[in-house]
Write a protein that holds these residues in place. Structure first.
Motif, mmCIF file in Angstrom:
data_model
loop_
_atom_site.group_PDB
_atom_site.id
_atom_site.type_symbol
_atom_site.label_atom_id
_atom_site.label_comp_id
_atom_site.label_asym_id
_atom_site.label_seq_id
_atom_site.Cartn_x
_atom_site.Cartn_y
_atom_site.Cartn_z
ATOM 1 N N ASN A 2 0.845 -1.193 0.000
ATOM 2 C CA ASN A 2 0.000 0.000 0.000
ATOM 3 C C ASN A 2 0.878 1.241 0.000
ATOM 4 O O ASN A 2 1.835 1.332 0.775
ATOM 5 C CB ASN A 2 -0.914 0.022 1.223
ATOM 6 N N LEU A 3 0.557 2.183 -0.841
ATOM 7 C CA LEU A 3 1.297 3.435 -0.940
ATOM 8 C C LEU A 3 0.364 4.598 -0.687
ATOM 9 O O LEU A 3 -0.821 4.555 -1.040
ATOM 10 C CB LEU A 3 1.896 3.587 -2.339
ATOM 11 N N SER A 4 0.890 5.632 -0.097
ATOM 12 C CA SER A 4 0.108 6.860 0.087
ATOM 13 C C SER A 4 0.700 7.934 -0.794
ATOM 14 O O SER A 4 1.911 8.058 -0.927
ATOM 15 C CB SER A 4 0.165 7.316 1.543
ATOM 16 N N ALA A 5 -0.176 8.726 -1.369
ATOM 17 C CA ALA A 5 0.256 9.829 -2.222
ATOM 18 C C ALA A 5 -0.584 11.044 -1.878
ATOM 19 O O ALA A 5 -1.535 10.966 -1.089
ATOM 20 C CB ALA A 5 0.093 9.453 -3.689
ATOM 21 N N GLN A 6 -0.275 12.162 -2.471
ATOM 22 C CA GLN A 6 -1.003 13.386 -2.171
ATOM 23 C C GLN A 6 -2.482 13.262 -2.517
ATOM 24 O O GLN A 6 -3.324 13.863 -1.868
ATOM 25 C CB GLN A 6 -0.394 14.566 -2.929
ATOM 26 N N GLU A 7 -2.817 12.515 -3.495
ATOM 27 C CA GLU A 7 -4.196 12.434 -3.949
ATOM 28 C C GLU A 7 -4.928 11.195 -3.440
ATOM 29 O O GLU A 7 -6.012 10.888 -3.897
ATOM 30 C CB GLU A 7 -4.238 12.480 -5.474
ATOM 31 N N GLY A 8 -4.333 10.429 -2.519
ATOM 32 C CA GLY A 8 -5.031 9.277 -1.982
ATOM 33 C C GLY A 8 -4.138 8.076 -1.807
ATOM 34 O O GLY A 8 -2.923 8.152 -1.936
ATOM 35 N N ASN A 9 -4.742 6.952 -1.511
ATOM 36 C CA ASN A 9 -4.015 5.702 -1.311
ATOM 37 C C ASN A 9 -4.109 4.838 -2.562
ATOM 38 O O ASN A 9 -5.144 4.811 -3.225
ATOM 39 C CB ASN A 9 -4.587 4.926 -0.132
ATOM 40 N N TYR A 10 -3.036 4.122 -2.816
ATOM 41 C CA TYR A 10 -2.996 3.231 -3.969
ATOM 42 C C TYR A 10 -2.515 1.869 -3.508
ATOM 43 O O TYR A 10 -1.671 1.746 -2.641
ATOM 44 C CB TYR A 10 -2.045 3.771 -5.046
ATOM 45 N N ASN A 11 -3.025 0.847 -4.126
ATOM 46 C CA ASN A 11 -2.615 -0.520 -3.836
ATOM 47 C C ASN A 11 -1.829 -1.040 -5.034
ATOM 48 O O ASN A 11 -2.324 -1.067 -6.155
ATOM 49 C CB ASN A 11 -3.836 -1.397 -3.580
ATOM 50 N N VAL A 12 -0.592 -1.460 -4.786
ATOM 51 C CA VAL A 12 0.272 -1.971 -5.852
ATOM 52 C C VAL A 12 0.463 -3.459 -5.624
ATOM 53 O O VAL A 12 0.895 -3.888 -4.552
ATOM 54 C CB VAL A 12 1.647 -1.256 -5.850
ATOM 55 N N ASN A 13 0.155 -4.256 -6.619
ATOM 56 C CA ASN A 13 0.367 -5.693 -6.547
ATOM 57 C C ASN A 13 1.656 -6.041 -7.272
ATOM 58 O O ASN A 13 1.783 -5.794 -8.456
ATOM 59 C CB ASN A 13 -0.804 -6.448 -7.188
ATOM 60 N N GLN A 14 2.593 -6.594 -6.511
ATOM 61 C CA GLN A 14 3.898 -6.952 -7.072
ATOM 62 C C GLN A 14 4.067 -8.456 -6.979
ATOM 63 O O GLN A 14 3.828 -9.048 -5.935
ATOM 64 C CB GLN A 14 5.004 -6.232 -6.297
ATOM 65 N N ASP A 15 4.478 -9.038 -8.058
ATOM 66 C CA ASP A 15 4.732 -10.474 -8.086
ATOM 67 C C ASP A 15 5.843 -10.812 -7.082
ATOM 68 O O ASP A 15 6.836 -10.096 -6.968
ATOM 69 C CB ASP A 15 5.153 -10.882 -9.508
ATOM 70 N N GLU A 16 5.686 -11.899 -6.349
ATOM 71 C CA GLU A 16 6.678 -12.334 -5.359
ATOM 72 C C GLU A 16 8.038 -12.609 -5.998
ATOM 73 O O GLU A 16 9.071 -12.491 -5.350
ATOM 74 C CB GLU A 16 6.198 -13.601 -4.661
ATOM 75 N N LYS A 17 8.033 -12.977 -7.253
ATOM 76 C CA LYS A 17 9.278 -13.329 -7.940
ATOM 77 C C LYS A 17 10.206 -12.121 -8.079
ATOM 78 O O LYS A 17 11.426 -12.289 -8.126
ATOM 79 C CB LYS A 17 8.977 -13.911 -9.315
ATOM 80 N N ILE A 18 9.657 -10.926 -8.122
ATOM 81 C CA ILE A 18 10.493 -9.726 -8.262
ATOM 82 C C ILE A 18 11.389 -9.569 -7.044
ATOM 83 O O ILE A 18 12.581 -9.318 -7.166
ATOM 84 C CB ILE A 18 9.627 -8.478 -8.495
ATOM 85 N N SER A 19 10.821 -9.731 -5.859
ATOM 86 C CA SER A 19 11.622 -9.630 -4.630
ATOM 87 C C SER A 19 12.712 -10.697 -4.605
ATOM 88 O O SER A 19 13.855 -10.421 -4.232
ATOM 89 C CB SER A 19 10.730 -9.775 -3.400
#
Length: 109
Positions: A2-19
């Protein structure tokens, strides 16, 4: 994530393989298995002579050394320098005992 920005909250789905890939890359970088690195070549030829050069080098210097087999020759390499300046400084010291030493162009792995 979950990320917060000036205009609201956003949910980012990242594949586990990237980590997992980032962890592997970090480990490989630490172990110098990727990237441009500079080494000093002391010798190439047969195995017995390569072993002698390796022993002589190891008794006089502290930089890590390896014997590498590249068909049909054995090569003695020294160091794993991050930049050309480090390699050049080491080469000046090493050339006193091994006048034929040189820095080959690094290979991208």
């Amino acid at each position: 994530m979950n990320l917060s920005a000036q205009e609201g909250n956003y949910n980012v789905n990242q594949d586990e393989k990237i980590s997992k890939l980032l962890e592997i890359k970090t480990g490989m970088s630490r172990e110098s298995k990727i990237g441009d690195r500079y080494k000093i070549q002391l010798f190439y030829g047969d195995n017995n002579e390569a072993s002698e050069v390796y022993k002589k080098y190891s008794s006089e210097f502290d930089y890590p050394a390896i014997i590498d087999y590249e068909t049909p020759n054995y090569k003695v390499y020294v160091g794993n320098f991050r930049n050309r300046l480090e390699a050049d400084r080491a080469l000046l010291k090493i050339k006193e005992a091994f006048p034929g030493a040189f820095i080959p162009k690094p290979k991208r792995r």
